[in-house]
Enzyme design. Structure first.
Site, PDB file in Angstrom:
ATOM      1  N   SER A 158       0.850  -1.186   0.000  1.00 47.57           N
ATOM      2  CA  SER A 158       0.000   0.000   0.000  1.00 47.57           C
ATOM      3  C   SER A 158       0.887   1.238   0.000  1.00 47.57           C
ATOM      4  O   SER A 158       2.043   1.191   0.439  1.00 47.57           O
ATOM      5  CB  SER A 158      -0.888   0.007   1.249  1.00 47.57           C
ATOM      6  N   TYR A 184      -0.124  -0.018  10.493  1.00 45.34           N
ATOM      7  CA  TYR A 184      -0.512  -0.449   9.141  1.00 45.34           C
ATOM      8  C   TYR A 184       0.637  -0.210   8.167  1.00 45.34           C
ATOM      9  O   TYR A 184       0.952  -1.068   7.325  1.00 45.34           O
ATOM     10  CB  TYR A 184      -1.761   0.309   8.700  1.00 45.34           C
TER      11      TYR A 184
END
Length: 318
Positions: A158, A184
């Site tokens: 990501s 994350y």
């Protein structure tokens, strides 16, 4: 290595366009997260091109409903939760008992920006689901990947990897304050480093690995985000629905987001490549200054760091 080809594709390319002339008959593919969002679109597209697609899922009943009517797709009949290592091991044994090779492994399943929680072994949940589960899955499937004689491993990362390098000192947030976005980001950096390590360690076995940034897509992955957070990301439409009003190089439809996954899985343009981070259906450039809106941070593709993480994962995590 991080040099665009260029491929001739763009952010608007769809998964269907990538495989429009492809015949994947005889290919065996696993897609984790293959019953929702980007994973489902990838599985559907690859199966329609003739591949046999195997989908393990955390919720078998929900996955069964999502996959109903899809030809060439086999749902693993038991739970596989990437944060529960015994279920990953069980899936590996089941797959090995049924298939003698694995041509493509797509590591699409994941979670994003959740409150602090831990798996049954005490590992922080985002690193557990996004990285550790796939790390152990690859270990269990290596014999089948080697037998394919030309396998690819595609792992989703990501843009959030920009938020954090991998923290070897405290990857589980045992001694530092928890920030869901830093956690994350670290997990997605670890996912990218996983590709680098797999490619370096097993390219002599004709296994090549790729990392994908699919773009920003509003799927179930964002369920943990509040309306305020989604609004700040521009992901709430004027009518109040979750989604984007307009699309650009970063904001995409599900089919556009799946395109880079499918491209990394099957495109002959990537023959001879490996260990690279891809976006917009091309190899991404290295992110070298704050003015850039695309690219991969050096810390996510560093070969020495990747090999260190591969070797130290059993020590770093429970």
């Amino acid at each position: 290595m991080q040099q665009p080809i260029p491929s001739g594709y763009s952010a608007r390319t769809t998964a269907n366009h990538i495989v429009k002339d492809a015949d994947l008959t005889g290919k065996i593919i696993i897609v984790t997260g293959g019953s929702a969002g980007l994973g489902l679109e990838s599985a559907r597209t690859l199966a329609a091109a003739g591949a046999k697609v195997v989908v393990p899922a955390r919720n078998v009943n929900k996955a069964s409903q999502a996959l109903t009517g899809l030809s060439n797709v086999e749902l693993y009949p038991e739970e596989m939760d990437l944060s529960k290592r015994e279920t990953v091991e069980a899936f590996g044994r089941w797959f090995q008992s049924r298939y003698d090779k694995l041509d493509i492994l797509i590591n699409s399943a994941g979670i994003m920006a959740i409150p602090l929680s831990r798996d049954e072994r005490g590992n922080e949940m985002q690193i557990s689901a996004n990285y550790l589960g796939h790390y152990h899955l690859i270990h269990h499937l290596l014999p089948q990947l080697k037998k394919a004689n030309g396998a690819r491993v595609v792992t989703l990362s990501s843009r959030a990897h920009w938020y954090s390098a991998f923290n070897f000192e405290d990857p589980n947030f045992n001694h530092s304050s928890y920030d869901k976005w830093i956690a994350y980001g670290q997990a997605k950096t670890a996912a990218a480093l996983l590709s680098v390590a797999v490619d370096e360690l097993f390219k002599e076995d004709n296994i090549r690995a790729f990392t994908v940034h699919p773009g920003s897509i509003v799927t179930g992955l964002s369920d943990a985000l509040s309306e305020e957070e989604l609004t700040a990301f521009g992901a709430i439409k004027a009518n109040g629905e979750r989604g984007y009003e307009q699309y650009d190089n970063e904001r995409k439809t599900i089919s556009e987001g799946a395109a880079t996954i499918v491209w990394c899985a099957v495109s002959p343009q990537l023959d001879g490549h490996g260990g690279v981070y891809c976006e917009n259906c091309d190899i991404a450039p290295l992110h070298t200054d704050d003015g850039m809106t695309v690219g991969v941070k050096a810390w996510a593709i560093d070969k020495a760091i990747a090999l260190r993480l591969w070797e130290e994962t059993p020590r770093l995590f429970n």
